[in-house]
Structure formats: structure tokens, C-alpha cells
Design a protein around this motif. Structure first.
Motif, mmCIF file in Angstrom:
data_model
loop_
_atom_site.group_PDB
_atom_site.id
_atom_site.type_symbol
_atom_site.label_atom_id
_atom_site.label_comp_id
_atom_site.label_asym_id
_atom_site.label_seq_id
_atom_site.Cartn_x
_atom_site.Cartn_y
_atom_site.Cartn_z
ATOM 1 N N ALA A 69 0.836 -1.209 0.000
ATOM 2 C CA ALA A 69 0.000 0.000 0.000
ATOM 3 C C ALA A 69 0.872 1.261 0.000
ATOM 4 O O ALA A 69 0.585 2.213 -0.735
ATOM 5 N N GLU A 70 1.936 1.263 0.800
ATOM 6 C CA GLU A 70 2.830 2.427 0.858
ATOM 7 C C GLU A 70 3.542 2.646 -0.466
ATOM 8 O O GLU A 70 3.638 3.779 -0.956
ATOM 9 N N ASP A 73 1.074 3.894 -3.068
ATOM 10 C CA ASP A 73 0.789 5.321 -2.855
ATOM 11 C C ASP A 73 1.910 6.186 -3.425
ATOM 12 O O ASP A 73 1.655 7.205 -4.070
ATOM 13 N N ARG A 74 3.147 5.780 -3.190
ATOM 14 C CA ARG A 74 4.305 6.533 -3.673
ATOM 15 C C ARG A 74 4.344 6.557 -5.206
ATOM 16 O O ARG A 74 4.533 7.599 -5.819
ATOM 17 N N SER A 76 1.817 6.013 -7.255
ATOM 18 C CA SER A 76 0.642 6.748 -7.744
ATOM 19 C C SER A 76 0.888 8.254 -7.696
ATOM 20 O O SER A 76 0.522 8.983 -8.631
ATOM 21 N N ALA A 77 1.522 8.718 -6.622
ATOM 22 C CA ALA A 77 1.847 10.141 -6.503
ATOM 23 C C ALA A 77 2.836 10.557 -7.590
ATOM 24 O O ALA A 77 2.709 11.645 -8.182
ATOM 25 N N THR A 103 -0.835 -2.680 -8.261
ATOM 26 C CA THR A 103 -2.262 -2.921 -8.082
ATOM 27 C C THR A 103 -2.599 -4.384 -8.314
ATOM 28 O O THR A 103 -3.322 -5.008 -7.514
#
Length: 108
Positions: A69-70, A73-74, A76-77, A103
């Protein structure tokens, strides 16, 4: 090797084979220099880089669900930033490959 690491290794090997096939055995840097933009190859390279990052976290003993998840997130940003800044198609493809693979690897 536990089952999660084994699955990640299998995913990485699959992507590595696709990347090697797409690159025709040439180095990725030389392809970019001689062929110009190569988003298809950069997408695969992003998949590989993201999986390797996840594998490193798993080998350090990180909880795979939270690490995934981390890292997602990174990535995706980074993808959002690349799009907002109008970066090249190669960079967008690279980050998109990583996001898509993370994903898929997380099952979401």
C-alpha cells in the motif's frame, strides 16, 4: 522462501522475460537514445522496478500488505506528478507500469 516472496519472484520473472523480449536484448539506455520515446518498454521497466521495490521490502521483513500500500501510494503520486508536470510519455508509461503492477500484485 515464503509463498509471498515466491509469488513476487514469479511475477518479476514474467515481467523480466517480457522486457527482455521487447528490448530484443539491447540495453534500455541504448534503446532510448537510438529509438527515441519507447513507452511500451518503459511501462515494462516500471513494472519491474516496482516489483523489485516490493521484493526488497518483503525481504527486509516488512508486512507485505502495508508495504504494498505504501509503495503503491508513492508510485501513484509520482504518476500524478508526471502527468501534472507534462513529463514525457516514457516517464508516464514507466510510472503507470509500476502502478498497474503493484495494483495487480496486491489484488486490488
Amino acid at each position: 522462501m515464503n509463498a509471498e516472496l515466491s509469488e513476487l519472484a514469479e511475477r518479476r520473472e514474467r515481467v523480466e522475460q517480457a522486457l527482455t523480449s521487447a528490448a530484443g536484448g539491447a540495453s534500455l539506455c541504448s534503446i532510448s537514445r537510438s529509438a527515441g520515446p519507447v513507452p511500451g518498454i518503459k511501462y515494462l521497466e516500471g513494472q519491474m522496478a516496482a516489483l523489485m521495490e516490493l521484493e526488497r521490502a518483503a525481504r527486509r521483513g516488512a508486512d507485505l500488505v502495508s508495504a504494498s500500500a505504501e509503495i503503491l501510494d508513492r508510485w501513484s503520486a509520482r504518476l500524478d506528478d508526471a502527468r501534472q508536470r507534462g513529463m514525457s510519455a516514457d516517464w508516464i508509461a514507466y510510472y503507470a507500469g509500476g502502478v498497474d503492477e503493484l495494483t495487480a500484485a496486491s489484488g486490488t
